[in-house]
Design a protein around this motif. Structure first.
Motif, PDB file in Angstrom:
ATOM      1  N   ALA A 176       0.831  -1.205   0.000  1.00 37.72           N
ATOM      2  CA  ALA A 176       0.000   0.000   0.000  1.00 37.72           C
ATOM      3  C   ALA A 176       0.866   1.257   0.000  1.00 37.72           C
ATOM      4  O   ALA A 176       0.594   2.221  -0.729  1.00 37.72           O
ATOM      5  CB  ALA A 176      -0.933  -0.007   1.212  1.00 37.72           C
ATOM      6  N   LEU A 182      -1.145   4.204  -1.622  1.00 43.93           N
ATOM      7  CA  LEU A 182      -2.535   3.953  -1.258  1.00 43.93           C
ATOM      8  C   LEU A 182      -2.714   4.041   0.251  1.00 43.93           C
ATOM      9  O   LEU A 182      -1.757   3.906   1.015  1.00 43.93           O
ATOM     10  CB  LEU A 182      -2.973   2.568  -1.746  1.00 43.93           C
ATOM     11  CG  LEU A 182      -2.840   2.313  -3.251  1.00 43.93           C
ATOM     12  CD1 LEU A 182      -3.201   0.878  -3.575  1.00 43.93           C
ATOM     13  CD2 LEU A 182      -3.713   3.282  -4.037  1.00 43.93           C
ATOM     14  N   ASP A 201      -6.615   1.780   4.310  1.00 47.48           N
ATOM     15  CA  ASP A 201      -7.968   1.225   4.247  1.00 47.48           C
ATOM     16  C   ASP A 201      -8.252   0.538   2.910  1.00 47.48           C
ATOM     17  O   ASP A 201      -9.383   0.146   2.642  1.00 47.48           O
ATOM     18  CB  ASP A 201      -9.005   2.338   4.470  1.00 47.48           C
ATOM     19  CG  ASP A 201      -8.883   3.463   3.443  1.00 47.48           C
ATOM     20  OD1 ASP A 201      -7.847   3.514   2.735  1.00 47.48           O
ATOM     21  OD2 ASP A 201      -9.806   4.296   3.361  1.00 47.48           O
ATOM     22  N   THR A 202      -7.227   0.361   2.094  1.00 46.85           N
ATOM     23  CA  THR A 202      -7.423  -0.261   0.786  1.00 46.85           C
ATOM     24  C   THR A 202      -7.829  -1.717   0.905  1.00 46.85           C
ATOM     25  O   THR A 202      -8.565  -2.250   0.077  1.00 46.85           O
ATOM     26  CB  THR A 202      -6.128  -0.158  -0.057  1.00 46.85           C
ATOM     27  OG1 THR A 202      -5.763   1.209  -0.177  1.00 46.85           O
ATOM     28  CG2 THR A 202      -6.331  -0.762  -1.437  1.00 46.85           C
ATOM     29  N   LYS A 225      -8.310  -3.906  -8.169  1.00 46.77           N
ATOM     30  CA  LYS A 225      -8.586  -3.315  -6.857  1.00 46.77           C
ATOM     31  C   LYS A 225      -7.608  -2.180  -6.563  1.00 46.77           C
ATOM     32  O   LYS A 225      -8.002  -1.115  -6.071  1.00 46.77           O
ATOM     33  CB  LYS A 225      -8.498  -4.389  -5.770  1.00 46.77           C
ATOM     34  CG  LYS A 225      -8.860  -3.895  -4.377  1.00 46.77           C
ATOM     35  CD  LYS A 225      -8.853  -5.039  -3.376  1.00 46.77           C
ATOM     36  CE  LYS A 225      -9.260  -4.558  -1.983  1.00 46.77           C
ATOM     37  NZ  LYS A 225      -9.253  -5.683  -1.001  1.00 46.77           N
ATOM     38  N   ALA A 226      -6.331  -2.411  -6.896  1.00 45.28           N
ATOM     39  CA  ALA A 226      -5.322  -1.370  -6.677  1.00 45.28           C
ATOM     40  C   ALA A 226      -5.590  -0.160  -7.559  1.00 45.28           C
ATOM     41  O   ALA A 226      -5.457   0.989  -7.116  1.00 45.28           O
ATOM     42  CB  ALA A 226      -3.926  -1.930  -6.962  1.00 45.28           C
ATOM     43  N   ALA A 255      -8.560   1.915  -6.213  1.00 50.05           N
ATOM     44  CA  ALA A 255      -8.148   2.701  -5.045  1.00 50.05           C
ATOM     45  C   ALA A 255      -7.201   3.820  -5.457  1.00 50.05           C
ATOM     46  O   ALA A 255      -7.262   4.931  -4.924  1.00 50.05           O
ATOM     47  CB  ALA A 255      -7.471   1.786  -4.022  1.00 50.05           C
ATOM     48  N   GLU A 274      -8.938   6.828  -6.937  1.00 49.08           N
ATOM     49  CA  GLU A 274      -9.550   7.636  -5.872  1.00 49.08           C
ATOM     50  C   GLU A 274      -8.509   8.572  -5.254  1.00 49.08           C
ATOM     51  O   GLU A 274      -8.808   9.721  -4.924  1.00 49.08           O
ATOM     52  CB  GLU A 274     -10.155   6.727  -4.804  1.00 49.08           C
ATOM     53  CG  GLU A 274     -11.412   5.988  -5.248  1.00 49.08           C
ATOM     54  CD  GLU A 274     -12.014   5.154  -4.133  1.00 49.08           C
ATOM     55  OE1 GLU A 274     -11.497   5.223  -2.997  1.00 49.08           O
ATOM     56  OE2 GLU A 274     -12.988   4.441  -4.401  1.00 49.08           O
ATOM     57  N   VAL A 275      -7.294   8.064  -5.092  1.00 48.29           N
ATOM     58  CA  VAL A 275      -6.205   8.896  -4.571  1.00 48.29           C
ATOM     59  C   VAL A 275      -5.946  10.068  -5.518  1.00 48.29           C
ATOM     60  O   VAL A 275      -5.807  11.220  -5.090  1.00 48.29           O
ATOM     61  CB  VAL A 275      -4.916   8.060  -4.395  1.00 48.29           C
ATOM     62  CG1 VAL A 275      -3.717   8.970  -4.101  1.00 48.29           C
ATOM     63  CG2 VAL A 275      -5.092   7.047  -3.274  1.00 48.29           C
ATOM     64  N   TYR A 288       0.412   6.037  -6.913  1.00 49.65           N
ATOM     65  CA  TYR A 288      -0.668   6.929  -7.320  1.00 49.65           C
ATOM     66  C   TYR A 288      -0.580   8.293  -6.655  1.00 49.65           C
ATOM     67  O   TYR A 288      -0.949   9.304  -7.253  1.00 49.65           O
ATOM     68  CB  TYR A 288      -2.018   6.282  -7.019  1.00 49.65           C
ATOM     69  CG  TYR A 288      -2.280   5.065  -7.866  1.00 49.65           C
ATOM     70  CD1 TYR A 288      -2.711   5.189  -9.190  1.00 49.65           C
ATOM     71  CD2 TYR A 288      -2.067   3.791  -7.366  1.00 49.65           C
ATOM     72  CE1 TYR A 288      -2.944   4.072  -9.979  1.00 49.65           C
ATOM     73  CE2 TYR A 288      -2.297   2.670  -8.146  1.00 49.65           C
ATOM     74  CZ  TYR A 288      -2.728   2.811  -9.449  1.00 49.65           C
ATOM     75  OH  TYR A 288      -2.945   1.705 -10.225  1.00 49.65           O
TER      76      TYR A 288
END
Length: 388
Positions: A110, A115, A118-119, A187-188, A191, A194-195, A312
């Motif tokens: 993470a 990330l 909470d990922t 999934k990564a 997330a 969103e970042v 990210y």
């Protein structure tokens, strides 16, 4: 190349290929340094380094027969298995010990990808190689590998339960089952976008949700109480996804950019999880541009492919730094080149690849377009989203 893109067969049939399994010189013990090939990867790719370390730890844990049976059954039942969740369902001591290692690896993954904590878990295991029944798989001496970060790698390093390292031919499918450790790319990516959205919004280069009002070019507030116009993708295909076959499914995303209603450059992220295979036409009916977010009747779209090591948070900061220097000159200016130039490719080895770009999409555009690099093709239409 992407014809049968399921992790069990591809990502996985991986460069893990060929069981021209040659034990590397010397035996790698539990605390030994990785092989020269793995070490080079570790120095340049933090995510690949974590995946490789996890593969070694998983391989050692599979020396215990009962735990190996549980892993075998799970890997045959699913294309990819959440390793952390799997260890939580087992009372076997190797699984308990591995869970501690995995928890640390998840935190490191993470952080490496920028990330939040909470990922959730990202590390997965899948099965490559010749199909086999669960009972037979549990009796086979297991090999565990991770995909190399280098797209041009000739070999893949795999480990057995004794800690020995083996080279697998990257060009042939293995003759025996091989477990493959990797990150849940979709999934990564979700997330990660969103970042990017949060960072760009904080810099005034986007918003986290569709606004109910917007400012017109003349500066007056216009309430979009009845809905808004969009550009919707009817179909899309890509000739080259910029993703080597041993990496598994591509993680494609699009950066839509133009000038927002406040006159600042605006970037909106769009994920395209369905776009897995090359030379395949998809019909997503997906909204690409929400025109209520833009001042001018034009926007650009850049398709990118995330190769795995993208940080990210760093990417978002680089985009913001570059795009904040561009000002509205009272007329639309294409932003594709500025956006591509802002990509901090020196910050990771396995960096996001440019796939294609579409310049000057207009709200009225309703046709088939080939991208500027002739790699992607989209058919788009006008679509009105009505308010509830």
């Amino acid at each position: 190349m992407f014809a049968q893109r399921q992790l069990r067969a591809a990502l996985t049939a991986l460069a893990l290929s060929g069981l021209a399994l040659t034990a590397l010189q010397g035996t790698a013990g539990a605390a030994d340094a990785p092989t020269a090939t793995a070490s080079a990867t570790a120095e340049t790719s933090p995510v690949a380094s974590i995946e490789e370390s996890t593969a070694r730890a998983l391989a050692r844990s599979l020396a215990e027969p009962a735990w190996h049976r549980q892993v075998a059954e799970a890997a045959l039942a699913d294309e990819e298995v959440d390793l952390l969740a799997l260890t939580a369902r087992s009372a076997a001591q190797p699984a308990v010990d591995l869970r501690t290692t995995l928890a640390e690896a998840e935190t490191a993954i993470a952080k490496a990808k920028g990330l939040g904590t909470d990922t959730g878990s990202l590390l997965r295991v899948s099965l490559a190689g010749k199909p086999v029944r669960a009972s037979a798989l549990a009796r086979i001496s297991p090999l565990v590998a991770s995909a190399p970060a280098d797209d041009d790698a000739d070999v893949v390093i795999a480990y057995d339960s004794a800690g020995n390292a083996h080279e697998l031919n990257a060009g042939k499918a293995p003759e025996r089952p091989v477990y493959v450790v990797g990150v849940d790319g979709q999934k990564a990516l979700a997330a990660g976008l969103e970042v990017i959205d949060r960072e760009l919004a904080a810099q005034g280069l986007g918003t986290l949700s569709t606004p109910k009002t917007h400012t017109s070019a003349a500066g007056s507030a216009a309430v979009a109480s009845t809905g808004f116009w969009t550009t919707r993708i009817k179909s899309v295909s890509v000739a080259d996804l910029k993703e080597p076959w041993f990496k598994g499914d591509a993680e494609i995303f699009t950066l839509v950019t133009g000038f927002g209603t406040d006159g600042k450059v605006r970037v909106d992220t769009v994920t395209m999880p369905y776009l897995d295979d090359e030379n395949t036409t998809y019909y997503p009916n997906q909204i690409l541009v929400n025109w209520s977010n833009y001042k001018y009747n034009l926007a650009d779209a850049v398709l990118m492919e995330d190769d795995g090591d993208t940080n990210y948070s760093s990417l978002a900061k680089a985009l913001a730094t570059a795009l904040l220097t561009i000002t509205d000159q009272g007329m639309y200016t294409p932003l594709v080149n500025a956006l591509i130039d802002a990509m901090p490719t020196s910050w990771w080895t396995d960096d996001p690849d440019y796939v294609d770009s579409f310049y000057t999409l207009a709200r009225e555009t309703a046709d088939s377009r080939t991208g500027a690099s002739a790699n992607a093709r989209m058919t788009v239409e006008r679509y009105y989203v009505s308010a509830l």
